[in-house]
Scaffold this active site. Structure first.
Site, short mmCIF file in Angstrom:
data_model
loop_
_atom_site.label_atom_id
_atom_site.label_comp_id
_atom_site.label_asym_id
_atom_site.label_seq_id
_atom_site.Cartn_x
_atom_site.Cartn_y
_atom_site.Cartn_z
N LYS A 188 2.24 2.28 6.58
CA LYS A 188 3.32 2.48 7.63
C LYS A 188 3.76 1.06 8.14
CE LYS A 188 4.73 5.90 9.30
NZ LYS A 188 6.05 6.49 9.13
N ASP B 299 -6.94 10.08 3.11
CA ASP B 299 -7.56 11.35 3.43
C ASP B 299 -6.61 12.43 3.13
OD1 ASP B 299 -9.36 13.36 4.33
OD2 ASP B 299 -9.58 12.53 6.15
#
Ligand code: NAD
Length: 369
Positions: free
Chosen positions: A193, A250
């Site tokens: 990000k 994850d």
């Protein structure tokens, strides 16, 4: 030269059941392909706790460090739920990952044509899918300091976790993604990000650095992780290797894995730095847990564990063609309609046992000769 060594840690619940099928396959490769391994077995998780009062002994840890590859079944179960946190079965697995410094977690999302109907996505979107998510496993927000919950100045509380990555942590996982891509479709997409996180900017710059300086021949793209999540469910076949941090990995690896259907089908590998013999430190395990609800009933699907061994053939033992052979044997068995209970569709049918699935894969291996 000595045969390469494999340490088998079957663990708890269905772990020993699925590992027994992998044993048949290891024996097959020794007998029929002259690919012999020096196999030893030991305890981990609840089984180790029952025998030794700890979920992993120092002796087993040392054996794992020395092995060319570790194959693990699964750990845990209701019997151990009330144990102190420090001796819970999962601590054995975490200790292995931490002390072997397994920083690169490989989760393939591969859709066998015979199971394309199992996906929640349309068949043409997932049929033939073969992507690999590389997740950084030993750093990032799950480990960064400061962390904790403390009182704030307004009479409330504040919860803190810290996303922290160093140059070297990013570069080493990036290298492992580029190396993988070279053996596959030669494309890496890095996700972070960088639009809102400084650690994301560093991630993007360091992955680009590794590309420009060490792997210019591999195609590299960057994507914001939220856009990546959308693209994964919109058109997953655009990807080959995705590399991302611990937290995004994850989420994205679970999402990608489920594109392909059942938990009983999903293998994984966790790799560390190369050892003196050039092989990476390596732990191979199915993504699923110990499935206490079906343990001891011969219902478990051994394919996730079998495909984890295929990953070991490919990534630890440089036997890509034999890994292909094993994956094709699994594909052939599924195409023949052989199914364990977890793979039964709404149309029903008679499921086979764990052992019968293993035997069918061995038979398909025979047919491949
Ligand atoms: P689980 O993966 O064990 O089971 C989830 C569901 O999937 C169950 O209904 C189970 O029957 C089914 N399933 C899982 N693997 C299967 C297979 N190979 N074939 C057919 N069906 C399969 O997850 P859970 O129930 O949340 O956890 C059970 C125990 O496993 C807990 O103690 C948990 O802590 C532990 N666990 C261990 C690992 C690991 O060892 N890496 C991972 C996850 C959970």
């Amino acid at each position: 030269m000595a045969n390469p060594s494999i340490l088998i840690l079957p663990g708890d619940g269905i772990g020993p059941e699925v590992m027994a099928e992998v044993r048949k396959i290891i024996t097959w490769f020794g007998d029929k392909r002259d690919l012999k391994f020096n196999v030893s077995e030991d305890l981990v998780g609840g089984a180790a706790y029952d025998a030794h009062g700890v979920p992993l002994t120092d002796e087993t840890m040392a054996k794992a460090q020395a092995a060319d590859a570790v194959l693990l079944g699964a750990v845990g179960g209701p019997k151990y739920d009330k144990l102190d946190f420090s001796v819970k079965p999962e601590r054995g697995l975490l200790r292995l990952r931490k002390e072997m410094d397994l920083f690169s977690n490989l989760r393939p999302a591969q859709c066998f044509d015979a199971l394309a109907d199992f996906s929640s996505l349309k068949k043409d979107i997932v049929a033939g899918l073969d992507i690999m998510i590389v997740r950084e496993l030993t750093s990032g927000v799950y480990f960064g300091e400061p962390r904790g919950i403390s009182p704030d100045n307004e009479g409330g509380r504040v919860g803190i976790n810290t996303q922290r990555y160093t140059t070297e942590e990013i570069r080493r996982v990036a290298r492992s993604a580029f190396e993988l891509a070279k053996r596959r479709g030669n494309k890496v997409c890095s996700m972070e990000k960088a639009n809102v996180m400084e650690s994301g900017i560093l991630w993007r710059e360091e992955v680009q650095w590794v590309h420009d300086n060490e792997y210019p021949e591999v195609e590299l793209s960057h994507m914001y992780a939220d856009a990546g999540a959308m693209q994964l469910v919109r058109w997953p076949k655009q990807f080959d290797v995705i590399v991302t941090d611990n937290l995004f990995g994850d989420l994205l690896s679970d999402c990608a894995a489920m594109l392909t259907g059942s938990l009983g089908m999903l293998p994984s590998a966790s790799l560390g730095a190369p050892m003196a013999n050039g092989r990476p430190k390596a732990l191979y395990e199915p993504v699923h847990g110990s499935a206490p609800d079906i343990a001891g009933q011969g219902k478990a699907n051994p394919i996730a564990c079998v495909l984890s061994f295929a990953m070991a053939l490919r990534y630890s033992f440089d036997q890509g063609a034999e890994a292909d052979r094993l994956e094709q044997a699994v594909e052939a068995v599924l195409a023949d309609g052989v199914r364990t209970a977890d793979l039964m569709g709404p149309e029903g049918g008679t499921p086979v046992s764990t052992g019968a699935m293993g035997d069918a894969i061995v038979k398909a291996l025979d047919a491949s000769l």
